[in-house]
Structure formats: structure tokens, C-alpha cells
Write an enzyme that holds these catalytic residues in place. Structure first.
Site, mmCIF file in Angstrom:
data_model
loop_
_atom_site.group_PDB
_atom_site.id
_atom_site.type_symbol
_atom_site.label_atom_id
_atom_site.label_comp_id
_atom_site.label_asym_id
_atom_site.label_seq_id
_atom_site.Cartn_x
_atom_site.Cartn_y
_atom_site.Cartn_z
ATOM 1 N N LYS A 29 80.897 95.668 -9.512
ATOM 2 C CA LYS A 29 81.002 94.688 -8.250
ATOM 3 C C LYS A 29 82.530 94.532 -8.147
ATOM 4 O O LYS A 29 83.053 93.500 -7.396
ATOM 5 C CB LYS A 29 79.882 94.727 -7.596
ATOM 6 C CG LYS A 29 80.256 94.031 -6.378
ATOM 7 C CD LYS A 29 78.724 93.271 -5.596
ATOM 8 C CE LYS A 29 77.603 92.826 -6.593
ATOM 9 N NZ LYS A 29 77.417 91.837 -5.634
ATOM 10 N N SER A 30 82.410 93.268 -9.930
ATOM 11 C CA SER A 30 83.249 92.175 -9.838
ATOM 12 C C SER A 30 84.372 93.480 -9.416
ATOM 13 O O SER A 30 85.153 92.482 -9.224
ATOM 14 C CB SER A 30 82.762 91.736 -11.236
ATOM 15 O OG SER A 30 81.854 90.797 -11.254
ATOM 16 N N ASP A 328 73.561 89.049 -14.337
ATOM 17 C CA ASP A 328 72.742 89.286 -12.888
ATOM 18 C C ASP A 328 71.722 90.480 -13.466
ATOM 19 O O ASP A 328 70.983 90.678 -12.939
ATOM 20 C CB ASP A 328 73.396 90.035 -12.515
ATOM 21 C CG ASP A 328 74.873 89.114 -11.180
ATOM 22 O OD1 ASP A 328 74.270 88.364 -11.070
ATOM 23 O OD2 ASP A 328 75.626 89.495 -11.487
#
Length: 446
Positions: A29-30, A328
Site C-alpha cells: 500500500k505504501s 501496522d
């Protein structure tokens, strides 16, 4: 949305047979967010394979389109971005809807801070509760101005400064998002922008900015402090990017394979950036059998395949300094600790209080609901493990619209006596839209 789409989607996860097979997880995602943003600031055509097509990343794509970039997806799933150049973003005609994406919001505020335009950011109920002051404060020093909702929250309107003022900033807390926002603002700022990072955080922004041609330098001092300098008014060159699998998503099948007796699972093409690999280190310290094969480098990022075999885990007390490398992944790490032999103590997790939910409080409440003995700390949690005995199960677990909470308790359900019910699985689409099909592929769901 229709009335049906607005309704919660509960789901119950029950004890699973041994998991087996080879799977891939969605793109990181990053890296996906940054691929879209930097490609939109390059002049020319960039090509991105493996982009995470979750709702958060699609929010970034929509925002970049609203400011002039051409972004298209072909039938093969390859994304094509025609950028406008640094400084070339256009005034958006509508508010930028960030959905649930804190990353989109904070990084885009940085990107726009040095452009001569005004933008309003809005988000869903969860995102609108998240404070933005850690980003708006340094960006205001660069000349941007902000009108925020009470508590420095969304909706907010920002006016960029052009030319912006270069900033020399020491991060008061470890945050890759704050660091990245400042560096992105520095792209269109004359002079040198400097960020001092006492505790290293994920370094995708630095790697990708250099890959796109920005003049960026990183110095590491003897105590580990990183000094990042960026020369402004950069000219970015278009790139061809292959996005590796997201280690934060790989965390869920990884922990499931360790906990469900008799399992062996291969997770292919996982990003192994050292600033993101804290969970693998932690699980190995707990006794987890995780083997990396086919290690390679793809576009400046280390990548490998993981072979994960069911293991008896033991309690652990990781150093607080590890937090940025797995921030996360703590929710699912708490599930692993709940099945381990002995006590696990997690500290230094203040950042979890201001994620999509207060992840410490939300995980603590959910763990209690499925029979786990825990003690909630201001900056962490103490968990007494079951020694491998199945969890009691229960629910519905209140996930507070937090995708990682929902997926973590889904994994708990696979090692429970009575099943674990999740109150709402809709938020999972923000980061891992194929989560349930992937579990089915491994045999966890009939």
C-alpha cells in the site's frame, strides 16, 4: 451508496483445518500510494504493475486525476500515469475525498503544500476522527495555511505556498507519513529541505524519490539517526514500477499458518524492506518457522517468498524501538501472542492510539471478548498466552471500522473453539480486498 451498501457486513470465522498452498497478497500500500503521486509529478508516461487496488489507493488515484494527471488502468491490470511535472498540479474543482485513507491525506497535504492552489480534504467517519496536527504544523512552517475542523481534524481546507520556505525539521515522533509529507512538500520548494529522523521509519519515500530522479541524500549517524536532505524544484523522470506484495497484508496469512496446527503456506513476492520487516523478526523470536527463499531486488526494493510452517510460539517482550518497523502489524501480532506459551509485553505503541481506531483499546476489548487475559497499558498491552489452546471465540467483535482489527480477529477465529464473529467486514476492502478469497484458497473457509 445504496441503503444495502450502508449496512454492516458481519462474518463468522471458525476453526480451520491445516492451511496449505501458495498465495500472493495485494501490492504494497505504501509503495502504491507513492507510485501514483510521484508518477503524477513526473513529465511523461509511467507504468505501474501490481498496484494495490484497494479503496485507499483508489482515493489517491482519484485525487491526482482531479489535479490534472491522466491515470488509466488497462485490461491486464497495468496502470498508466501521464504526469504534469513538479509544480504543475491544477486547482481541484471538488473536495478531495480521502475515504478511510490517512496515508493519502497526509502525503497529499505535503504534496500540495508547495503548490499555488487551495484544496479541501474530506473523509469517512473513521478518518474524520484522526488528528492531522503532526502534519499541518511542519507544513505551516513552510508557508501553507490550514483551516481545520475542531481537534485539527477533517474536513480541512489548505492553501499551498508557492514559493514555499525550505524546512529543517527534527521529527518529534517516529512517523513515516510526517517525514514523507515534508519531503513531498520539498519537491517544489527552492533550496534544501532537511528531515532528521532519530528513529528510522519505513523508507519507501526516500528510495522512490531517488528512483524518480530527485536529488536526495541520506546520512546515518553513529546512533542510528538518519539525516535526509532533498534539493527542491526537482524534475522527476517517469518510471516503470513493479509493486511488491504488501508485508502488512502478508502478516495475516503468515500468522494464520503459524497458529493453525499442521499448516504450511508459501506467500510469494513479499516486500522485505528492513524498515517493514519487524513482524517477521518478532515471529521468529517467538519460535515461528519462517523461511525466506528466492530473495531478490525489484526496483530498489528487496523481495522474497516466505515459507511459513505451523509452530509452537512463546511469549516475547520486544523493544519499543521496534515499533516503527511493524506498527501496522501489531494487531495481528497480539493474536499470535494470545496463542503463545507465556506472557508477552508490548510497549512503546503510542502511535496505535491514533490509527484508524485506538488500536490498543479496540484490540484489548476484542481479546477480552474471546477469553484472552490481557492488561491494557497506556502505551501498549500485556497478553497472557493460551499455550496453543484454542481461544474461546465469541463476538461480534467491535472493530470500529478498522480494517486491520477486522482481519486480526478473523485470524483468531481460525484457532477458536466456537468461532469469532466480526461486526463488519466492509473496511477490509480499503487495503486487502481479496482477504476472504485468499483464506478460502488456503482451505480456511469452506
Amino acid at each position: 451508496m445504496t441503503q444495502i451498501e450502508d449496512q454492516p457486513t458481519p462474518m463468522t470465522f471458525t476453526a480451520a483445518p491445516p492451511l496449505a498452498g501458495s498465495v500472493t497478497v495485494p501490492g504494497d500500500k505504501s509503495i502504491s500510494h507513492r507510485s501514483l503521486m510521484l508518477s503524477a509529478l513526473a513529465i511523461g508516461h509511467s507504468r505501474v504493475e501490481g498496484l494495490l487496488e484497494g479503496e485507499d489507493v483508489l482515493s489517491t488515484a482519484a485525487a491526482m486525476r482531479a489535479m490534472g494527471a491522466t491515470i488509466e488502468r488497462d485490461a491486464d491490470g497495468v496502470w498508466h500515469i501521464h504526469g504534469v511535472g513538479v509544480g504543475g498540479l491544477l486547482q481541484p474543482d471538488v473536495a478531495l475525498d480521502m475515504g478511510n485513507s490517512g496515508t493519502s491525506t497526509r502525503l497529499l497535504m505535503g504534496l500540495l503544500a508547495s503548490h499555488d492552489l487551495t484544496a479541501t480534504f474530506v473523509g469517512d467517519a473513521s478518518l474524520s476522527k484522526r488528528p492531522m496536527a503532526r502534519v499541518t504544523e511542519p507544513l505551516a512552517r513552510m508557508g501553507a495555511s490550514f483551516t481545520t475542523s475542531p481537534g485539527d481534524r477533517l474536513p480541512l481546507t489548505m492553501k499551498g505556498a508557492c514559493p514555499a520556505v525550505p524546512l529543517d525539521y527534527r521529527l518529534p515522533v517516529a512517523s513515516a507519513q510526517v517525514k514523507s509529507a515534508i519531503l513531498l512538500a520539498g519537491l517544489n520548494t527552492p533550496g534544501i529541505t532537511r528531515v532528521v529522523e532519530p528513529i528510522p521509519t519505513r523508507d519507501h519515500s526516500e528510495r522512490m524519490l531517488k528512483g524518480f530522479g530527485a536529488e536526495l541524500n541520506v546520512e546515518v549517524e553513529a546512533d542510528g539517526t538518519r539525516i535526509i536532505t532533498l534539493v527542491g524544484e526537482a524534475e522527476l523522470q517517469p518510471q516503470q514500477i513493479v509493486v511488491p506484495g504488501d508485508p502488512s497484508s502478508a502478516a495475516f496469512p503468515m500468522v494464520a499458518a503459524l497458529l493453525v496446527p499442521g499448516s504450511q503456506v508459501t506467500i510469494a513476492n513479499v516486500g522485505l524492506n528492513a524498515t517493514r520487516a519487524g513482524l517477521i523478526d518478532l515471529l521468529r523470536e517467538m519460535g515461528g518457522d519462517i523461511e525466506v527463499i528466492n530473495a531478490r531486488d525489484v526496483g530498489g526494493e528487496p523481495v522474497g517468498d516466505l515459507i511459513v510452517t505451523a509452530s509452537a510460539l512463546k511469549g516475547v517482550e520486544p523493544a519499543p524501538a521496534r515499533a516503527p518497523s511493524m506498527i501496522d502489524e501489531y494487531p495481528v501480532a497480539f493474536i499470535a501472542a494470545a496463542l503463545a506459551q507465556g506472557r508477552s509485553v508490548f510497549r512503546g505503541l503510542d502511535e496505535l492510539r491514533v490509527k484508524e481506531s485506538d488500536r490498543i483499546a479496540t484490540m484489548a476489548a476484542g481479546l477480552r471478548a474471546i477469553g484472552v487475559s490481557i492488561e491494557e497499558l497506556e502505551d501498549g498491552i500485556i497478553i497472557e498466552g493460551s499455550g496453543g489452546a484454542p481461544l474461546t471465540g465469541g463476538g461480534p467483535i467491535a472493530t470500529k471500522l478498522d480494517h486491520r482489527i477486522a482481519m486480526s480477529f478473523a485470524i483468531a477465529g481460525l484457532v477458536s473453539k466456537d468461532g469469532v464473529t466480526i461486526d463488519d467486514m466492509r473496511p477490509v476492502a480499503t487495503s486487502f480486498p481479496t482477504f476472504v478469497p485468499l483464506l478460502a484458497q488456503l482451505g480456511a473457509i469452506a
